[in-house]
Design a protein around this motif. Structure first.
Motif, PDB file in Angstrom:
ATOM      1  N   LEU A 186      -0.323   6.051  -8.531  1.00  0.00           N
ATOM      2  CA  LEU A 186       0.807   6.560  -8.487  1.00  0.00           C
ATOM      3  C   LEU A 186       0.315   8.110  -7.785  1.00  0.00           C
ATOM      4  CD1 LEU A 186       2.658   5.639 -11.807  1.00  0.00           C
ATOM      5  CD2 LEU A 186       3.078   4.903  -9.590  1.00  0.00           C
ATOM      6  N   PRO A 187      -0.012   8.184  -6.582  1.00  0.00           N
ATOM      7  CA  PRO A 187      -0.710   9.474  -6.296  1.00  0.00           C
ATOM      8  C   PRO A 187       0.410  10.723  -5.806  1.00  0.00           C
ATOM      9  CG  PRO A 187      -0.695   7.844  -4.413  1.00  0.00           C
ATOM     10  CD  PRO A 187       0.165   7.239  -5.594  1.00  0.00           C
ATOM     11  N   PHE A 188       1.567  10.548  -6.348  1.00  0.00           N
ATOM     12  CA  PHE A 188       2.663  11.636  -5.828  1.00  0.00           C
ATOM     13  C   PHE A 188       2.316  12.917  -5.955  1.00  0.00           C
ATOM     14  CE2 PHE A 188       4.706   7.702  -7.285  1.00  0.00           C
ATOM     15  CZ  PHE A 188       5.092   7.113  -6.374  1.00  0.00           C
TER      16      PHE A 188
ATOM     17  N   GLY B 236      -2.553  -8.293  -5.211  1.00  0.00           N
ATOM     18  CA  GLY B 236      -3.349  -7.298  -4.647  1.00  0.00           C
ATOM     19  C   GLY B 236      -3.064  -5.739  -5.013  1.00  0.00           C
ATOM     20  N   HIS B 237      -3.800  -4.925  -4.414  1.00  0.00           N
ATOM     21  CA  HIS B 237      -3.789  -3.501  -4.819  1.00  0.00           C
ATOM     22  C   HIS B 237      -2.291  -2.975  -4.549  1.00  0.00           C
ATOM     23  CE1 HIS B 237      -7.989  -3.855  -5.033  1.00  0.00           C
ATOM     24  NE2 HIS B 237      -8.256  -3.898  -3.432  1.00  0.00           N
ATOM     25  N   ALA B 238      -1.908  -1.914  -5.192  1.00  0.00           N
ATOM     26  CA  ALA B 238      -0.397  -1.287  -4.930  1.00  0.00           C
ATOM     27  C   ALA B 238      -0.432   0.216  -5.076  1.00  0.00           C
ATOM     28  CB  ALA B 238       0.491  -2.022  -5.805  1.00  0.00           C
ATOM     29  N   ALA B 239       0.216   0.819  -4.482  1.00  0.00           N
ATOM     30  CA  ALA B 239       0.107   2.255  -4.384  1.00  0.00           C
ATOM     31  C   ALA B 239       1.656   2.769  -4.317  1.00  0.00           C
ATOM     32  CB  ALA B 239      -0.672   3.065  -3.529  1.00  0.00           C
ATOM     33  N   GLY B 240       2.036   4.024  -4.826  1.00  0.00           N
ATOM     34  CA  GLY B 240       3.092   4.671  -4.602  1.00  0.00           C
ATOM     35  C   GLY B 240       4.318   3.756  -4.795  1.00  0.00           C
TER      36      GLY B 240
ATOM     37  N   ALA C   8       0.797  -1.240  -0.105  1.00  0.00           N
ATOM     38  CA  ALA C   8      -0.057  -0.031   0.148  1.00  0.00           C
ATOM     39  C   ALA C   8       0.894   1.379  -0.001  1.00  0.00           C
ATOM     40  CB  ALA C   8      -0.942  -0.047   0.939  1.00  0.00           C
ATOM     41  N   GLY C   9       2.128   1.255  -0.186  1.00  0.00           N
ATOM     42  CA  GLY C   9       2.880   2.347  -0.424  1.00  0.00           C
ATOM     43  C   GLY C   9       3.950   2.686   0.836  1.00  0.00           C
ATOM     44  N   ALA C  10       4.525   3.574   0.937  1.00  0.00           N
ATOM     45  CA  ALA C  10       5.520   3.880   2.145  1.00  0.00           C
ATOM     46  C   ALA C  10       4.872   3.669   3.334  1.00  0.00           C
ATOM     47  CB  ALA C  10       6.322   5.142   1.763  1.00  0.00           C
ATOM     48  N   ASP C  11       5.420   3.569   4.583  1.00  0.00           N
ATOM     49  CA  ASP C  11       5.089   3.697   5.742  1.00  0.00           C
ATOM     50  C   ASP C  11       5.205   4.806   6.329  1.00  0.00           C
ATOM     51  OD1 ASP C  11       4.461   3.509   8.493  1.00  0.00           O
ATOM     52  OD2 ASP C  11       5.761   1.733   8.928  1.00  0.00           O
ATOM     53  N   ILE C  12       4.411   6.006   6.156  1.00  0.00           N
ATOM     54  CA  ILE C  12       4.753   7.258   6.753  1.00  0.00           C
ATOM     55  C   ILE C  12       3.870   7.658   8.132  1.00  0.00           C
ATOM     56  CG2 ILE C  12       5.208   8.307   4.260  1.00  0.00           C
ATOM     57  CD1 ILE C  12       2.303   9.323   4.372  1.00  0.00           C
TER      58      ILE C  12
END
Lengths: 302, 302, 302
Positions: free
Chosen positions: A149-151, A122-126, A74-78
């Motif tokens: 790719l929501p940057f 599965g789903h993927a983001a960033g 799901a992207g970076a752990d922020i």
């Protein structure tokens, strides 16, 4: 040649590593955190893709998630804020000393000279798209998986050398559309044509399909031929004449090696092939012909 | 200007050459050997594509096979083993002196400044795809034709500058998938989208369709405009500003020539066009602006 | 920072300029002349795209025609012959001093650091495709619109840096087919796959769809992130390591700015986002990292 690593004994937290014959499988095991990209995952992926590159037993590598995880990644752990992504040591020197961790992972995968497959179940983001899909040779995907790719919608730039890889993979028309819209798409979107090698109707089918494909390639492809083919594509010359000199030499060198002889014999005898040449013993000494730049910052962890 | 070659009198073994108006047709005539790529074919193709480039009568070139042949080209003739592909003279010097014959043919086609069309009316493998399809401007194909790039399954690297051409034609995502899988695909595979200009349901329809297309282009396109357009695409500048200087000069030069005047007049008068400018008489002296490297080895045949 | 231009007061002849919130709309208003590309249009487009680039209020630019015009843009106005395209001053110096006006417009659009959308609600030919479609980030189109690049059928070369842009947008296979055939295609042709972001069944639907898309992007994307993303794609490094250094620095710089903080907060709080960083105040000083060549001829108007 290095001694063979025992992957099963690696004390990893974010990933599980298995070697099944010549096929290495990396499974992301942070389902509760939606497989977000954290420091453990970064360190472990860089480490094992370096091992796979050098381990002659490995012919194909698959990266996947557990199919019941809520996301491939799901992207970076922020959870600690953007600041948690900066490295303490490089920060002392200045912003130019920062090295993006997504890029470090992407380059470790990109540099692995074996066949690499992302089994996106599965789903993927960033960074789940950029570092964990773009640098691979093949992408298998669940057709219902979301791709995001929501940057530009978060106020940051695309990372993980994705602005290098995506235009080269698909051309600038699709790359601009994907990056500048910051859109969330389904994997079967027309904008992604040519990106995924194989689409599967359910997430459960993704890994088995990738694994069957991987096994067939592991049995029937030459390790040296694969490594040189990847290099000719990614590190090709600027003009056709210099590429002719490169591929002529590649063919002449490989053509005199064991794998080419076995290739011709097995083809003639219509029998299963058994390639034996390895990267540690049989790569020509004139490879690499390109310059690999050391981007490691002298003070940074990455 | 050279005297006009009489193609019908060329004593060729692997190919038949015909000039029909402004359309040159090269037919592969080794059906018993599945049109495999042998020394005769190499020598003849390099020779005639060099002639076509310089012969002002020729505006379009088609390469095809006889439609009842078992293949368009089944690959290299390795009946003598890989060693039979090495050249005796260059071998004395070392592996770096080898020049891949597929690349020599591909570059002869690539350098031909006329419109080139591959009319792929049968199966193709290896060099039958790389040298005999990739360097062409247009590809017509029988939709049932098989397409195979099996290099990694034979222990060798992709040849014929295919690792230069295929990524530029289709992007790296499809190029990696095609080369690293070594797969045999049907011409209508989604992985090949954008590669073939026209797909025909039967092999018998391929050449007639390509020929009709060729005749129309021969009648209605300018020889100088075609040559400069091909050069602008394949030998373009590294940045947009330098390309602006190049195409500005190309437009200014061509805009003052006979063909542009005829183009404007015929368009205005709504009458058939009759272009007369030729490469031998009307190409601007500042072309080529790029460096063409001589890759011929001083001792080798190719 | 410059004072804000009042677009409605610009005394323009070929175009109408409106600023609606953060979305600038340029409408071609030469319907009687089929929106052919003339000197007024050239001057006005170069001028306003330069303004849009610098005007912090503008986040997205749309170029369109009136939907009842007979064409989006039917090409260059050559009613005065080819010679009317040459500039008097540069002609005194020689053909190398010519600067193609299509390229000057294309580069003004290309250099605009905001999101750009071509809303192609009618037929387009020549420069109506090259300058007025290729340099945009997104293309919306009426699926029945004709697309024509007839240069080789008029005796001239492709202009407006189209031989730079089209191969990078779609790859050389499609670029060669489109340029060398000089064909007139429908916007929904398979040869154009990946070129248009969105196809609409009627010409009336094109602008509203593009406008809705533009408004959503204007509200939800960061101006600095957009500008840097466009630069990373079009001005990327030659190798992956240097791109890693570039995008690392971009992420580190943007990550410490207001927009990234707002991006993280709004995401966490699940509320609408409100980006405030602007190009005039918040662009890092190390951008641009590439060399922008001044191609203006010292004596020419353009």
């Amino acid at each position: 040649m290095m001694s063979s690593p025992v992957y099963a004994t690696l004390a990893f937290k974010a990933t599980r590593i298995e070697l099944q014959g010549s096929v290495a499988v990396v499974t992301l095991v942070r389902p509760k955190e939606r497989n977000t990209f954290n420091n453990d995952m970064i360190t472990e992926l860089v480490h094992v893709f370096g091992l796979f590159d050098k381990d002659d037993r490995v012919r194909v590598v698959i990266l996947t998630a557990e199919p019941n995880a809520p996301a491939y990644c799901a992207g970076a752990d922020i959870s600690g804020g953007w600041g948690s992504l900066w490295d303490e040591e490089s920060e002392k020197e200045g912003e130019h000393a920062h090295r993006d961790s997504g890029g470090v992972v992407a380059m470790a995968i990109f540099r692995c000279r074996k066949i690499t497959i992302a089994a996106v179940n599965g789903h993927a983001a960033g960074v789940g798209v950029t570092a964990l899909q773009l640098p691979f040779d093949f992408r298998f995907v669940w057709s219902g998986a979301k791709f995001a790719l929501p940057f530009v919608r978060r106020g940051i730039a695309p990372e993980a050398v994705s602005s290098y890889l995506l235009p080269k993979l698909l051309g600038n028309s699709r790359a601009l559309a994907l990056f500048l819209s910051g859109a969330t798409l389904s994997a079967d979107s027309p904008l992604l044509q040519g990106f995924y090698h194989t689409l599967l109707p359910t997430r459960e089918e993704v890994f088995p399909a990738a694994y069957t494909f991987a096994q067939e390639l592991a049995q029937n492809t030459s390790q040296t031929a694969i490594a040189i083919t990847k290099a000719l594509i990614w590190h090709g010359a600027d003009n056709i004449e210099e590429q002719h000199l490169l591929d002529s030499r590649a063919i002449r060198t490989l053509g005199a090696a064991n794998d080419a002889a076995e290739g011709a014999r097995a083809f003639k005898e219509k029998r299963p092939i058994k390639f034996t040449d390895t990267l540690s013993k049989n790569m020509p000494t004139w490879i690499p012909w390109w310059r690999e730049i050391d981007t490691k910052h002298r003070k940074a962890k990455l």
